[in-house]
Write a protein that holds these residues in place. Structure first.
Motif, PDB file in Angstrom:
ATOM      1  N   ILE A   2       0.849  -1.181   0.000  1.00  0.00           N
ATOM      2  CA  ILE A   2       0.000   0.000   0.000  1.00  0.00           C
ATOM      3  C   ILE A   2       0.888   1.234   0.000  1.00  0.00           C
ATOM      4  O   ILE A   2       1.835   1.334   0.771  1.00  0.00           O
ATOM      5  CB  ILE A   2      -0.929   0.010   1.233  1.00  0.00           C
ATOM      6  N   ARG A   5      -0.126   8.117   1.318  1.00  0.00           N
ATOM      7  CA  ARG A   5      -0.419   9.292   0.498  1.00  0.00           C
ATOM      8  C   ARG A   5       0.805  10.174   0.275  1.00  0.00           C
ATOM      9  O   ARG A   5       0.975  10.735  -0.777  1.00  0.00           O
ATOM     10  CB  ARG A   5      -1.541  10.105   1.123  1.00  0.00           C
ATOM     11  N   GLN A  28       0.647  10.320  -3.533  1.00  0.00           N
ATOM     12  CA  GLN A  28      -0.336   9.570  -4.309  1.00  0.00           C
ATOM     13  C   GLN A  28      -1.626  10.364  -4.427  1.00  0.00           C
ATOM     14  O   GLN A  28      -2.164  10.864  -3.444  1.00  0.00           O
ATOM     15  CB  GLN A  28      -0.638   8.221  -3.678  1.00  0.00           C
ATOM     16  N   GLU A  30      -4.353   9.258  -6.858  1.00  0.00           N
ATOM     17  CA  GLU A  30      -5.399   8.276  -7.126  1.00  0.00           C
ATOM     18  C   GLU A  30      -4.701   6.973  -7.465  1.00  0.00           C
ATOM     19  O   GLU A  30      -3.492   6.936  -7.634  1.00  0.00           O
ATOM     20  CB  GLU A  30      -6.294   8.729  -8.287  1.00  0.00           C
ATOM     21  N   SER A  31      -5.454   5.929  -7.579  1.00  0.00           N
ATOM     22  CA  SER A  31      -4.864   4.636  -7.889  1.00  0.00           C
ATOM     23  C   SER A  31      -4.050   4.703  -9.171  1.00  0.00           C
ATOM     24  O   SER A  31      -4.551   5.098 -10.215  1.00  0.00           O
ATOM     25  CB  SER A  31      -5.974   3.590  -8.027  1.00  0.00           C
ATOM     26  N   GLY A  32      -2.776   4.373  -9.069  1.00  0.00           N
ATOM     27  CA  GLY A  32      -1.910   4.334 -10.241  1.00  0.00           C
ATOM     28  C   GLY A  32      -1.274   5.650 -10.629  1.00  0.00           C
ATOM     29  O   GLY A  32      -0.463   5.692 -11.548  1.00  0.00           O
ATOM     30  N   ILE A  67       2.538   2.306  -9.139  1.00  0.00           N
ATOM     31  CA  ILE A  67       2.269   3.593  -9.793  1.00  0.00           C
ATOM     32  C   ILE A  67       2.607   3.454 -11.274  1.00  0.00           C
ATOM     33  O   ILE A  67       3.672   2.978 -11.627  1.00  0.00           O
ATOM     34  CB  ILE A  67       3.092   4.726  -9.157  1.00  0.00           C
TER      35      ILE A  67
END
Length: 115
Positions: A2, A5, A28, A30-32, A67
């Motif tokens: 995980i 942020r 981070q 958003e996802s990816g 990412i």
């Protein structure tokens, strides 16, 4: 793994007793997708590859964390920063921050794995 942020900046220095020559952080969104934050190279480090090394360290870590895309923003007239980002494969992109003036703030991005 995980991805928290915000990550603490990575840094590089030729001497452990001296301040870092270059540093960068990753946030981070958003996802990816993650944003490069607080990129800095000390004046004496500019042109030595320290900034590139700091960015590459984050890019390698980001890919391990899943990412696929890194975005960032810098001043449109900051030619040294724009040249650095170009060297490591970032391309000009649409602003990801609402209301930004592209003549002042330049957005860039880099996608990994051809996605």
């Amino acid at each position: 793994m995980i991805l928290p942020r915000t990550h603490r900046p990575s840094s590089s220095s030729p001497d452990a007793d001296r301040p870092p020559w270059a540093a960068a952080g990753l946030h981070q969104l958003e996802s990816g997708t993650a944003e490069t934050k607080r990129m800095y190279a000390a004046p004496e480090a500019r042109g030595t590859g320290a900034g590139q090394a700091s960015l590459r360290t984050w890019e390698e870590a980001a890919q391990r964390w899943g990412i696929r895309r890194i975005i960032l923003e810098t001043g449109s007239l900051n030619h040294a920063a724009l040249a650095l980002y170009d060297k490591v494969g970032h391309a000009r992109d649409e602003s990801y921050v609402s209301g930004r003036e592209p003549r002042i703030n330049g957005a860039l991005s880099k996608t990994f794995g051809g996605r």
